[in-house]
Design an enzyme around this catalytic site. Sequence first.
Site, PDB file in Angstrom:
ATOM      1  N   HIS A  25      69.313  88.333 144.458  1.00  0.00           N
ATOM      2  CA  HIS A  25      67.911  88.337 144.033  1.00  0.00           C
ATOM      3  C   HIS A  25      67.291  87.014 144.457  1.00  0.00           C
ATOM      4  O   HIS A  25      67.704  85.944 144.014  1.00  0.00           O
ATOM      5  CB  HIS A  25      67.816  88.494 142.514  1.00  0.00           C
ATOM      6  CG  HIS A  25      66.419  88.416 141.987  1.00  0.00           C
ATOM      7  ND1 HIS A  25      65.449  89.346 142.305  1.00  0.00           N
ATOM      8  CD2 HIS A  25      65.811  87.510 141.184  1.00  0.00           C
ATOM      9  CE1 HIS A  25      64.315  89.019 141.703  1.00  0.00           C
ATOM     10  NE2 HIS A  25      64.514  87.898 141.026  1.00  0.00           N
ATOM     11  N   LYS A  46      59.002  82.224 142.997  1.00  0.00           N
ATOM     12  CA  LYS A  46      59.669  82.340 144.305  1.00  0.00           C
ATOM     13  C   LYS A  46      58.752  82.990 145.344  1.00  0.00           C
ATOM     14  O   LYS A  46      58.588  82.479 146.451  1.00  0.00           O
ATOM     15  CB  LYS A  46      60.963  83.154 144.174  1.00  0.00           C
ATOM     16  CG  LYS A  46      61.986  82.548 143.242  1.00  0.00           C
ATOM     17  CD  LYS A  46      63.262  83.368 143.200  1.00  0.00           C
ATOM     18  CE  LYS A  46      63.072  84.765 142.625  1.00  0.00           C
ATOM     19  NZ  LYS A  46      62.696  84.743 141.196  1.00  0.00           N
ATOM     20  N   ASP A  64      62.512  89.406 147.155  1.00  0.00           N
ATOM     21  CA  ASP A  64      63.096  90.057 145.986  1.00  0.00           C
ATOM     22  C   ASP A  64      64.567  90.433 146.174  1.00  0.00           C
ATOM     23  O   ASP A  64      65.411  90.014 145.398  1.00  0.00           O
ATOM     24  CB  ASP A  64      62.286  91.292 145.564  1.00  0.00           C
ATOM     25  CG  ASP A  64      62.640  91.723 144.154  1.00  0.00           C
ATOM     26  OD1 ASP A  64      62.797  90.837 143.288  1.00  0.00           O
ATOM     27  OD2 ASP A  64      62.770  92.933 143.920  1.00  0.00           O
ATOM     28  N   ARG A 130      67.194  62.180 142.039  1.00  0.00           N
ATOM     29  CA  ARG A 130      66.004  61.482 142.520  1.00  0.00           C
ATOM     30  C   ARG A 130      66.267  60.671 143.786  1.00  0.00           C
ATOM     31  O   ARG A 130      65.335  60.194 144.414  1.00  0.00           O
ATOM     32  CB  ARG A 130      65.463  60.563 141.423  1.00  0.00           C
ATOM     33  CG  ARG A 130      65.042  61.325 140.176  1.00  0.00           C
ATOM     34  CD  ARG A 130      64.494  60.420 139.110  1.00  0.00           C
ATOM     35  NE  ARG A 130      63.310  59.714 139.567  1.00  0.00           N
ATOM     36  CZ  ARG A 130      62.573  58.915 138.791  1.00  0.00           C
ATOM     37  NH1 ARG A 130      62.925  58.724 137.539  1.00  0.00           N
ATOM     38  NH2 ARG A 130      61.513  58.311 139.263  1.00  0.00           N
TER      39      ARG A 130
END
Length: 197
Positions: A25, A46, A64, A130
């Site tokens: 998915h 998404k 999808d 980071r």
Amino acid sequence: YTSSVLIESITKYLEERLAPSTTLHGVLMDVLGVGILIIGKSGIGKSECALDLVARGFRLVSDDIVIVKKMPPSVLFGTSSDLIRYHMEIRGLGILNIKDLYGITAIREKKQMDLVVELVKWEMEVEYDRLGFEENSYNILGVDLPYLKVPVSPGRSVATIVEVAARNQILKIMGHHSAKALERELGNVMKRSPENR
């Protein structure tokens, strides 16, 4: 066909048909030649990210449902099911045909997968990478792909982050790791500074 051509054709056909496969998915995009699988919980954004990338000139492979096949030796290729090929669901707009809206240059039938980007909801108490020193991987059918976790919050341009991730991946493939290069430079400066003598 001559024997050699027939044998080669049959071999390619059998490799394709008998290759290990799975269904995921997510959304598969071709961004600057880098196959990026965008995953995340339902409703995280998404498809909206993929639509933004298509509007920037990049190509949709599947939305999808992504069908993944492992081809020899250890290369993953993603494609879409025939039923939903070229289509994308955007909440508030419905089902869109990307080929009709943006033309043939906005879609691809199949793409090698090079990078996995997971979109997650931004949480203040969670520590995110980071500096870029972490080298995480995501395993699909026994193949490890580079993996990034991108926190999503209002005001963040996720499509820009995904595009830059593709550009950074190209640099890494070419042997240039920006974060590690900066770390080396900082190390050299620290060695030269008077306090460390």
